[in-house]
Design a protein around this motif. Sequence first.
Motif, PDB file in Angstrom:
ATOM      1  N   LEU A   1       0.862  -1.178  -0.087  1.00  0.00           N
ATOM      2  CA  LEU A   1       0.170   0.063   0.083  1.00  0.00           C
ATOM      3  C   LEU A   1       0.709   1.207   0.136  1.00  0.00           C
ATOM      4  O   LEU A   1       0.635   2.277  -0.699  1.00  0.00           O
ATOM      5  N   ARG A   2       1.883   1.369   0.733  1.00  0.00           N
ATOM      6  CA  ARG A   2       2.873   2.489   1.041  1.00  0.00           C
ATOM      7  C   ARG A   2       3.730   2.459  -0.309  1.00  0.00           C
ATOM      8  O   ARG A   2       3.728   3.777  -0.725  1.00  0.00           O
ATOM      9  N   GLU A   3       4.037   1.459  -0.949  1.00  0.00           N
ATOM     10  CA  GLU A   3       4.779   1.479  -2.264  1.00  0.00           C
ATOM     11  C   GLU A   3       3.787   2.196  -3.375  1.00  0.00           C
ATOM     12  O   GLU A   3       4.351   3.151  -3.894  1.00  0.00           O
ATOM     13  N   VAL A   4       2.974   1.727  -3.576  1.00  0.00           N
ATOM     14  CA  VAL A   4       1.905   2.245  -4.590  1.00  0.00           C
ATOM     15  C   VAL A   4       1.432   3.680  -4.250  1.00  0.00           C
ATOM     16  O   VAL A   4       1.376   4.448  -5.320  1.00  0.00           O
ATOM     17  N   SER A   5       1.087   4.109  -2.973  1.00  0.00           N
ATOM     18  CA  SER A   5       0.452   5.103  -2.659  1.00  0.00           C
ATOM     19  C   SER A   5       1.543   6.347  -2.809  1.00  0.00           C
ATOM     20  O   SER A   5       1.310   7.416  -3.219  1.00  0.00           O
ATOM     21  N   GLU A   6       2.770   5.982  -2.642  1.00  0.00           N
ATOM     22  CA  GLU A   6       4.046   6.918  -2.818  1.00  0.00           C
ATOM     23  C   GLU A   6       3.865   7.423  -4.316  1.00  0.00           C
ATOM     24  O   GLU A   6       4.088   8.732  -4.359  1.00  0.00           O
ATOM     25  N   SER A   7       3.920   6.582  -5.395  1.00  0.00           N
ATOM     26  CA  SER A   7       3.807   7.110  -6.745  1.00  0.00           C
ATOM     27  C   SER A   7       2.423   7.978  -7.000  1.00  0.00           C
ATOM     28  O   SER A   7       2.471   8.897  -7.524  1.00  0.00           O
TER      29      SER A   7
END
Length: 429
Positions: free
Chosen positions: A187-193
């Motif tokens: 979730l954090r990885e995708v949300s960063e982009s």
Amino acid sequence: MNMPEPDVEAIERAIALLDGRTDAELAIHPAAPGVTSFCAEAALLQFVVTWARGAKATDVAVFSKLDGSSENFEESLQKQLGLPYVVAAWVLAGKLCDGNHMTLKRREAKGYAAFLDAMDDFEFQHTHETLEPRANLVCVQGGKREFIRPFYEQYKSKWRVKPEGDIRVVIQDILSRLAPEWQGKYLREVSESLAHLVRELVENSDWWARMNHHGVEYDKGIRAVTFRLIEIDDTNLPKFSGGNTHISSYLLHNLTHNKRVKTEPPSSHTGVVRKLTFMELSIVDSGPGLARRWLASRPEEKKSVDKLSDISLDEEENAVIECFKKWRTSSGNSLRGVGLFSVASLLRKRNGFLRLRTGRLAFLFGTQSAINDIENQLRKQESLPDYVKLKDGTHVFLDDGQMIFFLRPWSHGELGAVEGTAYSILLPV
């Protein structure tokens, strides 16, 4: 005039008919029939905005499946208002009628406040009444809630776009509702982009889409940010590509090469079925469009263009490309000038796809065939500046001789003029 079918090519044909139209009505369907292909949602919203901006005060948006005298009228209307293009028609059209051509009043959409309440309360799954895993974030200029509140904060009695870290928290919340099975790390990885994409494009529209090219605020306007999570497989790919070769090529390449592709035994044919989930991010505004706002606000030789037909297509294209060059800014803020450049750069890193539609132009970014072709053409050049326009019309942006991103014409020839700017972004997740 009827709403076009929910695919990009059909919508473009309908847009081309808007300029010389004589029909004073637009029939708004309660929902697009069948599957809404990728990039079509933004295009539908932009089509309605363009129709409304060019319509006379007496022109009518006809909500063909509504009956104002029916007992379930409010319920039916609220379901339709879960579609951003329906909201645009309701807000921007001169007059409103039901399917029986009885006059409707804008205040009758009081149930729409529930969607805005859900947006403000971070209950993003309740910002619509469809079966799709999606979130609609919409604001209406001139209304009581003019800003997309989850993305804004008050500073010195004025609303401004939140810092990227705060936007990322909002995006994580949205993703957790759309994909509850995702682990926290992913979730954090995708949300960063996504947070970077959303913040830059929302701030960009905040600077420019609320005013016309003369710098005067619109009486009415709409801005929308929508998220849609769609699982693509070998069987439904043609439906979601809408028969468009660019989208189909991009989806097929990801189904073939993306490391997150899952396979499972087929139910009705031989071989295996490949599956991959995509996030479709659509960001649309009803502003003057990239070219007119750049020409009116650029640092030197400002030029106000009332009609795009008053300038050549080359001049319009050059103005749009200037918006994507690094450190170009017409805001007067020396700290700006990397927004659209950084958005496009991030898409390259995330293997994303972009369709940009503004004015008489449309561009794409992200197909592997285009990437390979451009890299081959660049190898033949002895020296590479930071920007190159290839013979086929592709605009390539480089850094230290390496391609960062490109904008390739979506089609050959001039398209029908649209109001506003629409970004359709696909990210494999």
